[in-house]
Design an enzyme around this catalytic site. Sequence first.
Site, PDB file in Angstrom:
ATOM      1  N   CYS A  81      73.478  57.763  20.633  1.00 14.12           N
ATOM      2  CA  CYS A  81      73.056  59.141  20.880  1.00 14.12           C
ATOM      3  C   CYS A  81      71.543  59.076  20.986  1.00 14.12           C
ATOM      4  O   CYS A  81      70.862  58.914  19.980  1.00 14.12           O
ATOM      5  CB  CYS A  81      73.475  60.076  19.747  1.00 14.12           C
ATOM      6  SG  CYS A  81      72.886  61.766  20.032  1.00 14.12           S
TER       7      CYS A  81
ATOM      8  N   CYS B 106      74.706  61.774  17.071  1.00  8.61           N
ATOM      9  CA  CYS B 106      76.079  62.251  17.269  1.00  8.61           C
ATOM     10  C   CYS B 106      77.081  61.108  17.378  1.00  8.61           C
ATOM     11  O   CYS B 106      76.835  60.115  18.058  1.00  8.61           O
ATOM     12  CB  CYS B 106      76.162  63.090  18.540  1.00  8.61           C
ATOM     13  SG  CYS B 106      75.050  64.504  18.532  1.00  8.61           S
TER      14      CYS B 106
END
Length: 198
Positions: free
Chosen positions: A106, A111
Amino acid sequence: MPSHDRAIQRTAPVEQRVEAIQAALDARGMNATAGADELAHLAQEEWIPKNGARVVARAWVDPAFRARLLANGREAVAELGLTLPKHHRHLVVLENTAAVQNVICCTLCSCTAFTIIGLPPDWYKDLEYRSRVVRESRTVLKEMGLDLSPEVEIRVWDTTADTRYMVLPTQPQETIGWPEDKLAEIVTRDSMIGVARL
Ligand SMILES: [Fe+2]
């Protein structure tokens, strides 16, 4: 004594500050302590790589499940009783082969499909990994212990708020024919991020 030194001395340790904030919220009826305990339970007991390992093992032994998983990850993991938060609208499962290594990152923050592959490790959140795995993925993987031959294509996938990824590692030859629960034991978090092969 300079004023900033006095400021540092007046600041309580982080644990005390957290307790004070929780107590203040609790006193106002917001149940912060119960909420924090619940989150700690989820992070330590529920959102664990063991979930993804079950998914991988099932995909290895059940070609029809594997096809459903690759077509719609979110729906397929639900068959194993696994769910994602509502805002993780898509779970995209990336199939490794002898010739292709998928890697996830990410670049903006941290994430992951955390309910499936577990919360991200510290290195995944480091600027070093997030920036370099995109530009010099082969070098970064080598530094992390995965020395791929030049013929292996590396595909790097950048997670977004609503699209989460997991890597489906290739099954080691020597494990063909193993029962599903034994297969699940060999699947690691790093192999589902794509920085390791099994
Ligand atoms: Fe992120």
